[in-house]
Design a protein around this motif. Structure first.
Motif, PDB file in Angstrom:
ATOM      1  N   ILE A 174       0.852  -1.197   0.000  1.00  0.00           N
ATOM      2  CA  ILE A 174       0.000   0.000   0.000  1.00  0.00           C
ATOM      3  C   ILE A 174       0.881   1.238   0.000  1.00  0.00           C
ATOM      4  O   ILE A 174       2.050   1.179   0.396  1.00  0.00           O
ATOM      5  CB  ILE A 174      -0.946   0.018   1.223  1.00  0.00           C
ATOM      6  N   PRO A 175       0.337   2.378  -0.447  1.00  0.00           N
ATOM      7  CA  PRO A 175       1.140   3.610  -0.448  1.00  0.00           C
ATOM      8  C   PRO A 175       1.565   3.996   0.966  1.00  0.00           C
ATOM      9  O   PRO A 175       0.811   3.823   1.924  1.00  0.00           O
ATOM     10  CB  PRO A 175       0.188   4.651  -1.049  1.00  0.00           C
ATOM     11  N   LEU A 176       2.771   4.515   1.086  1.00  0.00           N
ATOM     12  CA  LEU A 176       3.286   5.012   2.358  1.00  0.00           C
ATOM     13  C   LEU A 176       3.807   6.433   2.154  1.00  0.00           C
ATOM     14  O   LEU A 176       4.485   6.714   1.165  1.00  0.00           O
ATOM     15  CB  LEU A 176       4.418   4.123   2.874  1.00  0.00           C
ATOM     16  N   ALA A 177       3.473   7.309   3.086  1.00  0.00           N
ATOM     17  CA  ALA A 177       3.926   8.701   2.976  1.00  0.00           C
ATOM     18  C   ALA A 177       5.357   8.885   3.470  1.00  0.00           C
ATOM     19  O   ALA A 177       5.961   9.934   3.229  1.00  0.00           O
ATOM     20  CB  ALA A 177       2.983   9.614   3.758  1.00  0.00           C
ATOM     21  N   GLU A 178       5.907   7.871   4.136  1.00  0.00           N
ATOM     22  CA  GLU A 178       7.265   7.978   4.662  1.00  0.00           C
ATOM     23  C   GLU A 178       8.259   8.199   3.521  1.00  0.00           C
ATOM     24  O   GLU A 178       8.318   7.397   2.579  1.00  0.00           O
ATOM     25  CB  GLU A 178       7.616   6.694   5.410  1.00  0.00           C
ATOM     26  N   PRO A 179       9.054   9.258   3.555  1.00  0.00           N
ATOM     27  CA  PRO A 179       9.967   9.573   2.434  1.00  0.00           C
ATOM     28  C   PRO A 179      10.933   8.451   2.092  1.00  0.00           C
ATOM     29  O   PRO A 179      11.270   8.240   0.929  1.00  0.00           O
ATOM     30  CB  PRO A 179      10.708  10.821   2.927  1.00  0.00           C
ATOM     31  N   LEU A 232       3.456   8.633  -7.085  1.00  0.00           N
ATOM     32  CA  LEU A 232       2.224   8.282  -6.371  1.00  0.00           C
ATOM     33  C   LEU A 232       2.379   8.560  -4.880  1.00  0.00           C
ATOM     34  O   LEU A 232       1.424   8.990  -4.222  1.00  0.00           O
ATOM     35  CB  LEU A 232       1.894   6.805  -6.599  1.00  0.00           C
ATOM     36  N   GLN A 233       3.557   8.319  -4.352  1.00  0.00           N
ATOM     37  CA  GLN A 233       3.813   8.585  -2.939  1.00  0.00           C
ATOM     38  C   GLN A 233       3.687  10.076  -2.629  1.00  0.00           C
ATOM     39  O   GLN A 233       3.085  10.459  -1.616  1.00  0.00           O
ATOM     40  CB  GLN A 233       5.211   8.089  -2.562  1.00  0.00           C
ATOM     41  N   ASP A 234       4.230  10.924  -3.498  1.00  0.00           N
ATOM     42  CA  ASP A 234       4.115  12.374  -3.301  1.00  0.00           C
ATOM     43  C   ASP A 234       2.655  12.814  -3.326  1.00  0.00           C
ATOM     44  O   ASP A 234       2.228  13.620  -2.491  1.00  0.00           O
ATOM     45  CB  ASP A 234       4.904  13.115  -4.386  1.00  0.00           C
ATOM     46  N   ALA A 235       1.899  12.262  -4.292  1.00  0.00           N
ATOM     47  CA  ALA A 235       0.473  12.601  -4.377  1.00  0.00           C
ATOM     48  C   ALA A 235      -0.268  12.100  -3.140  1.00  0.00           C
ATOM     49  O   ALA A 235      -1.153  12.792  -2.606  1.00  0.00           O
ATOM     50  CB  ALA A 235      -0.133  11.998  -5.644  1.00  0.00           C
ATOM     51  N   TYR A 236       0.096  10.917  -2.670  1.00  0.00           N
ATOM     52  CA  TYR A 236      -0.539  10.332  -1.480  1.00  0.00           C
ATOM     53  C   TYR A 236      -0.276  11.198  -0.253  1.00  0.00           C
ATOM     54  O   TYR A 236      -1.186  11.456   0.546  1.00  0.00           O
ATOM     55  CB  TYR A 236       0.000   8.919  -1.279  1.00  0.00           C
ATOM     56  N   ALA A 237       0.958  11.662  -0.097  1.00  0.00           N
ATOM     57  CA  ALA A 237       1.301  12.510   1.048  1.00  0.00           C
ATOM     58  C   ALA A 237       0.500  13.816   1.023  1.00  0.00           C
ATOM     59  O   ALA A 237       0.028  14.297   2.061  1.00  0.00           O
ATOM     60  CB  ALA A 237       2.799  12.798   1.047  1.00  0.00           C
ATOM     61  N   LYS A 238       0.322  14.387  -0.165  1.00  0.00           N
ATOM     62  CA  LYS A 238      -0.457  15.623  -0.286  1.00  0.00           C
ATOM     63  C   LYS A 238      -1.924  15.383   0.058  1.00  0.00           C
ATOM     64  O   LYS A 238      -2.572  16.225   0.686  1.00  0.00           O
ATOM     65  CB  LYS A 238      -0.326  16.188  -1.701  1.00  0.00           C
TER      66      LYS A 238
END
Length: 674
Positions: free
Chosen positions: A265-270, A506-512
């Motif tokens: 799954i997506p994770l916002a952790e850099p 996708l991670q950057d978009a998920y974090a936003k």
């Protein structure tokens, strides 16, 4: 966000000439009186029809006007004349003092879906030479396109109707027909529901809530739509992540490897995407692709530094390699057989666990049903081992001693026990499935490696029987194979890098999206919403008291924060009220909506129409208090129109004590003109 009616004009061309009526309206309270069947509702329905709102009453596209405008009309001297043509016009204004005159044919050669708008006071001031524009209603697009009348009317009123969800489609506009019943109560159906008889055939989800939220300009729907939009975007982001990950895993698997340390799954952790890497099978071990690539490059470098030997010089080395490969093949085959046998056993275990979980699901369902029946029946006694819990018949166990059943687990404990068992076995099943997937990958990698080893064995055997002066094909093949393997691995690494880059986007978009979600209040209602509903409750209580609501104390009334309907102690008010009290509550609710617009920012147009408000023989004191309260609308430049056929003498005594405009028709409203 203001709507004011200035004048209504009804015209009917008959075999006896032109009949019609001109009805002026002013700000404040207007009471329109006519006897029953004399045309009072014709005026109200005519105004509704002129605005193209007949579908507020019914999904059928029928003209809501009576026979006096469609087929024949009666005169005061009891003469019946046929209607040849008829039309209705209404003059309205908005909050910016813009005035338009709307005209629509009722019976004519032109299509009744055509509405003509003259930009100016054509009825009240007789203005001529006005700009004119035609619009359409009823057809698809009337609320969305520039030539649609409801799209024009929405803009004229200063509204921006929200997008709402439907049962049979993603989204649609909140149509005017679902909003107008909150301030326009027509006689036939309008008094049947609180807050309003809002049409549901348009398949809008929770249409009553959406309409009230718009009129009160509540934040709750906007916040809910934002939450739903973000949830959809987050879900779409997760689906894209899963798709990219699956494509990458399939591509890597075709190359004999697997992806490690990549989240499902997506994770916002850099740093989450700095950990994944590719593993390649080396016998029974999984080795990082970077390690294998480094080893292969070293091998190729060594081969490049050496001249290609002849077969005669390589015979001993070839024999040694052949022996090593044969031994390695035997080890891999043994390992493959071991893993295969283990796989078959574990597959049987997985099937057994699945059956056990299905049995536990069934047992849990049955125990929950028993608990429900006990709760419904009030049965609290514990079950006994020698009695049937259903029929109380004695039970005798012939295999076990009765002492073995001296204590029976209560149903509630049994439910908790089954749930804990189910949780445990589900965890075991998940682990077994993960292990089964890894074994499958191992078998695939071993099979692929065996194919490579068998090819090398064939080459080495052929070299042993080749002429001694020939260059060593094994050395050449090893170099070619290693170089090809390096190219394959570099290609694999490049694809992996591209996939990680896509996942990083996708991670950057998920974090936003997560950041945007944190900015939305967690509470369902904003402080502004709570303030509006609290004040609406106070107004409803006050008016219900003024109008003589007596089923219970008006102070016990409140407005539900969920449905926005009147409730008592958390329960919506239904059949416990009398019919007359239901009408009083209807008055209180809809009059409170317009009064709330004086104090709070809402989308209410500041206009209210009641067609025959004295329903269910409501008491005259209640009706008098209703008119008295409605007359205060003039102080804040609001408009309330009541049409009634109340006893005229009684009505005049009431209106004499309140400030209002009286429009009284002693006979038929439609009179001969000229």
């Amino acid at each position: 966000m203001t709507l004011r009616f200035r004048q209504l004009r009804l015209r009917a061309v008959t075999t006896d000439g032109v009949y019609g009526a001109d009805v002026p309206f002013a700000s404040g309270l207007t009471v329109l009186w006519a006897d029953n069947t004399k045309g009072k509702s014709t005026c109200m329905q005519g105004m509704l029809y002129a605005l193209g709102l007949e579908r507020m009453l019914s999904p059928r596209r029928e003209i809501p006007l009576p026979h006096a405008m469609t087929s024949y009309l009666n005169t005061d001297n009891e003469k019946r004349v046929e209607v040849l043509e008829s039309s209705v016009s209404v003059e309205i204004s908005n909050g910016e003092d813009q005035i338009i005159t709307i005209s629509r044919a009722v019976k004519a050669t032109t299509d009744t879906r055509l509405i003509t708008v003259d930009f100016g006071p054509m009825l009240s001031e007789g203005a001529v030479g006005l700009k004119r524009q035609n619009f359409f209603v009823l057809d698809p697009g009337a609320a969305q396109r520039e030539d649609g009348f409801h799209y024009f009317l929405e803009g004229f009123l200063g509204w921006r109707l929200p997008q709402v969800r439907r049962y049979d489609a993603p989204e649609t506009k909140l149509y005017l027909e679902t909003v107008f019943p909150l301030f326009w109560v027509e006689q036939k159906f309008g008094w049947s529901a609180i807050p309003a008889a809002i049409p549901t055939y348009m398949r809008i989800r929770e249409v009553h809530k959406r309409a009230v939220e718009f009129i009160l300009d509540l934040d709750v729907h906007k916040l809910e739509m934002q939450r739903e939009r973000l949830a959809e975007l987050i879900s779409a982001n997760a689906k894209q992540w899963f798709t990219v990950r699956q494509e990458l895993e399939l591509f890597v698997a075709r190359g004999g490897g697997r992806v490690a340390a990549l989240s499902e799954i997506p994770l916002a952790e850099p740093d989450a995407l700095s950990r994944p890497y590719i593993q390649l099978a080396q016998g029974t071990e999984w080795v990082a692709l970077s390690t294998v690539l480094s080893q292969l490059r070293g091998t190729v470098a060594n081969l490049e530094d050496q001249a290609v030997p002849v077969v005669e010089d390589q015979s001993e080395e070839v024999s040694r390699k052949l022996e090593q490969l044969t031994l390695r093949v035997d080890e891999l085959n043994a390992e493959r057989i071991r893993i295969h046998n283990l796989q078959q056993l574990k597959i049987a275990d997985i099937r057994s666990l699945e059956r056990r979980n299905a049995t536990l699901d069934d047992d849990l369902t049955k125990n929950l049903d028993v608990q429900r029946l006990q709760r419904y029946s009030g049965l609290t006694a514990a079950l006994t081992p020698d009695r049937c819990p259903t029929c109380e018949q004695a039970l005798v166990d012939t295999l076990l001693s009765q002492n073995a059943l001296s204590a029976v687990m209560p149903v509630s404990d049994n439910i908790e026990y089954i749930r804990s068992q189910k949780k445990m076995f589900e965890g075991i099943l998940a682990r077994e499935r993960a292990d089964e997937s890894e074994r499958r990958d191992q078998l695939s990698a071993i099979s692929r490696q065996l194919v490579d080893y068998y090819a090398q064995i064939r080459l080495l055997r052929s070299e042993l029987v080749a002429p001694g002066s020939n260059p060593s094909a094994a050395v050449i093949e090893e170099r070619i194979r290693s170089e090809a393997r390096i190219r394959d691995m570099e290609g694999l690494q490049a694809v992996f890098g591209d996939a990680i880059e896509r996942l990083r986007n996708l991670q950057d978009a998920y974090a936003k999206l997560l950041e945007e979600r944190t900015k939305i209040p967690t509470e369902k209602l904003s402080q502004s919403d709570q303030s509006k509903l609290s004040r609406l409750t106070e107004l409803v209580q006050s008016q219900a008291k003024d109008f003589g609501f007596s089923t219970f104390s008006p102070s016990e009334l409140s407005i539900s924060e969920d449905s926005y309907r009147p409730e008592k102690e958390g329960f919506e008010i239904g059949f416990e009220t009398s019919a007359s009290d239901a009408i009083r509550l209807k008055w209180a609710y809809q009059l409170s909506l317009i009064e709330l617009a004086k104090e709070k920012q809402t989308n209410h147009p500041g206009m209210l129409i009641f067609d025959e408000p004295r329903q269910q023989s409501s008491s005259r004191p209640s009706f008098q208090n209703l008119l008295k309260r409605a007359s205060k609308s003039k102080d804040v430049n609001q408009q309330i129109i009541f049409s009634t056929s109340e006893d005229l003498e009684t009505l005049k005594r009431i209106t004499a004590s309140v400030e209002c405009q009286e429009i009284i028709f002693p006979g038929y409203i439609l009179q001969k003109i000229g």
